[in-house]
Write an enzyme that holds these catalytic residues in place. Structure first.
Site, short mmCIF file in Angstrom:
data_model
loop_
_atom_site.label_atom_id
_atom_site.label_comp_id
_atom_site.label_asym_id
_atom_site.label_seq_id
_atom_site.Cartn_x
_atom_site.Cartn_y
_atom_site.Cartn_z
N LYS A 202 15.53 10.34 39.15
CA LYS A 202 15.89 10.23 40.57
C LYS A 202 15.51 11.55 41.24
CE LYS A 202 19.59 9.55 43.85
NZ LYS A 202 20.95 9.06 44.06
N ARG B 168 21.95 7.26 53.78
CA ARG B 168 23.06 8.17 54.08
C ARG B 168 23.65 7.86 55.45
NH1 ARG B 168 20.11 13.61 51.64
NH2 ARG B 168 19.92 12.81 49.51
N LYS C 271 20.33 18.31 47.68
CA LYS C 271 20.71 17.82 46.34
C LYS C 271 19.73 18.31 45.26
CE LYS C 271 23.30 13.83 48.07
NZ LYS C 271 23.68 12.42 47.83
N GLU D 205 13.90 13.27 31.13
CA GLU D 205 15.15 12.65 31.59
C GLU D 205 15.34 11.25 30.99
OE1 GLU D 205 17.69 13.65 33.21
OE2 GLU D 205 17.12 15.35 34.46
N LYS E 105 13.29 6.45 41.08
CA LYS E 105 13.69 6.35 42.48
C LYS E 105 13.23 7.59 43.23
CE LYS E 105 17.90 6.23 45.16
NZ LYS E 105 19.33 6.23 45.10
N SER F 60 15.74 3.27 50.96
CA SER F 60 15.97 2.99 52.38
C SER F 60 14.86 3.49 53.29
CB SER F 60 17.31 3.59 52.80
OG SER F 60 17.35 4.99 52.54
N TYR G 274 15.73 -3.55 49.57
CA TYR G 274 16.38 -4.13 50.75
C TYR G 274 15.57 -5.30 51.29
CZ TYR G 274 18.81 0.27 50.23
OH TYR G 274 19.53 1.31 49.70
C1 PBG Z 1 23.70 8.45 45.92
C2 PBG Z 1 22.66 7.43 46.19
C3 PBG Z 1 21.65 7.59 47.14
C4 PBG Z 1 20.92 6.42 47.13
C5 PBG Z 1 21.49 5.57 46.18
N1 PBG Z 1 22.57 6.22 45.59
C6 PBG Z 1 21.40 8.67 48.09
C7 PBG Z 1 21.35 10.06 47.62
O1 PBG Z 1 21.15 10.34 46.44
O2 PBG Z 1 21.56 10.92 48.47
C8 PBG Z 1 19.75 6.20 48.03
C9 PBG Z 1 19.28 4.81 48.16
C10 PBG Z 1 18.36 4.60 49.28
O3 PBG Z 1 17.89 5.53 49.98
O4 PBG Z 1 18.06 3.43 49.51
N2 PBG Z 1 24.27 8.51 44.70
#
Ligand code: PBG
Length: 342
Positions: free
Chosen positions: A211, A221, A233, A249, A264, A290, A329
């Site tokens: 990720k 968010r 992050k 990982e 991701k 997203s 989505y």
């Molecule tokens: C947080 C989490 C995130 C997403 C899924 N779980 C956002 C982040 O890590 O800040 C993002 C999913 C998306 O953007 O569709 N644990």
């Protein structure tokens, strides 16, 4: 421009009088269907859904047109439609009211919290729907981080202890797969051990293994009101420039007991999906996030691209790269499009 003479040792260099004509097999729609290497189906898709407190609520997320935050009752109506479309699996994300948030994410393991109540209600009506729950603190964190914060740092092991409680709470409520998205070290192993110790041997772990610290998460968010309150992050999510580290990982998560691994975001990371696929027999999942959704939606709303064809092409590219499953989505729209033969 440098022109090269045909090299007979390179099979891709067209030779004079080459009898190969690849276009022969593209001639008609039937030809193309018969020789197609990658076929997207509704069984590849996982639909993320946002749930919130309340009754009769269905709020559209401004940066994600066509996606909503549902209260439990409207969520159940939505799920009815999804099952009709053949969608077999959903991933749940909660919007937690600000007053329930704290630095330790305490609400994340409340057995009567929003997610456990939602899981129980869904399972009662739709026992066969495969339910995936997010394991991470950010929706519950007053800091908007995936872990407990102390002196500006995200604590690893203290966070893992909370994630374990959260995963157990979700398993007890009826989650089929728990999906740690937090990127703390060692969390997959700790969750696996705890699940087994409590008798949840059939609850699987979908690990967000690779990720990335991505700018594509913005709309998500917005949806959960979960943006980091300070910093970013990057001390726990991966650097976008790193590919080999993703393999590390993945290897760690498999060693710790992951049942499936995830990459991701998806589109800017197709090479990572491909590389991971070469290295593991485990199913690889791609998260079409997203921001990727928002970009296509925005361009389609302007009339600048054809939404259906861009979406299906994008999802197919993820599968072609090596994804067995895709969290998207677009799952609901795609399920509709895929059910109509073209
Ligand atoms: C947080 C989490 C995130 C997403 C899924 N779980 C956002 C982040 O890590 O800040 C993002 C999913 C998306 O953007 O569709 N644990």
């Amino acid at each position: 421009m440098v022109t090269q003479s045909p090299d007979s040792s390179d099979p891709l260099t067209p030779m004079p009088n080459n009898p190969q004509r690849p276009r022969r097999l593209r001639r008609t729609a039937t030809h193309r269907r018969m020789v197609r290497e990658t076929v997207l189906t509704v069984d590849d898709l996982i639909y993320p859904l946002f749930v919130m407190e309340g009754e009769g609520q269905k709020e559209e997320i401004p940066s994600m047109p066509g996606c909503y935050r549902f209260s439990l009752d409207t969520l159940l109506e939505e799920i009815h439609e999804l099952s009709r479309l053949g969608i077999g699996s959903i991933a749940l994300f909660p919007k937690i009211p600000a007053h329930q948030k704290d630095n330790e994410g305490t609400e994340s393991y409340n057995p009567n919290g929003l997610i456990p109540r939602t899981i129980r209600a869904i399972k009662q009506q739709y026992p066969h729907l495969l339910l995936i729950t997010d394991v991470a603190l950010d929706p519950y964190s007053s800091q908007g981080h995936d872990g407990i914060v102390r002196d500006g740092n995200i604590l690893n092991d203290e966070t893992v202890a909370v994630l374990v409680k959260q995963a157990l709470t979700q398993a007890e409520a009826g989650a089929d797969w728990v999906a740690p998205s937090d990127m703390m070290d060692g969390r997959v192993g700790a969750i696996r051990q705890a699940l087994d110790a409590e008798g949840w041997i059939n609850v699987a772990i979908l690990a967000y293994s690779a990720k990335y610290a991505s700018a594509y998460y913005g709309p998500f968010r917005d949806a959960l009101n979960s943006s980091p309150q300070f910093g970013d992050k990057k001390t726990y999510q991966m650097d976008a420039a790193n590919g080999r580290e993703a393999l590390k990982e993945v290897a760690l998560d498999i060693g710790e007991g992951a049942d499936l691994v995830m990459v991701k975001p998806a589109l800017a990371y197709l090479d990572i999906i491909h590389r991971i696929k070469q290295k593991t027999q485990l199913l690889v999942t791609a998260y079409n996030v997203s921001g990727e959704y928002a970009m296509i939606k925005a361009a389609a709303q302007q009339g600048w691209i054809d939404e259906k064809n861009v979406v299906l092409e994008s999802l197919t590219s993820m599968k072609r790269a090596g994804a067995d499953l895709i969290v998207t989505y677009f799952a609901k729209s795609a399920a509709g499009w895929l059910s109509v033969a073209d």
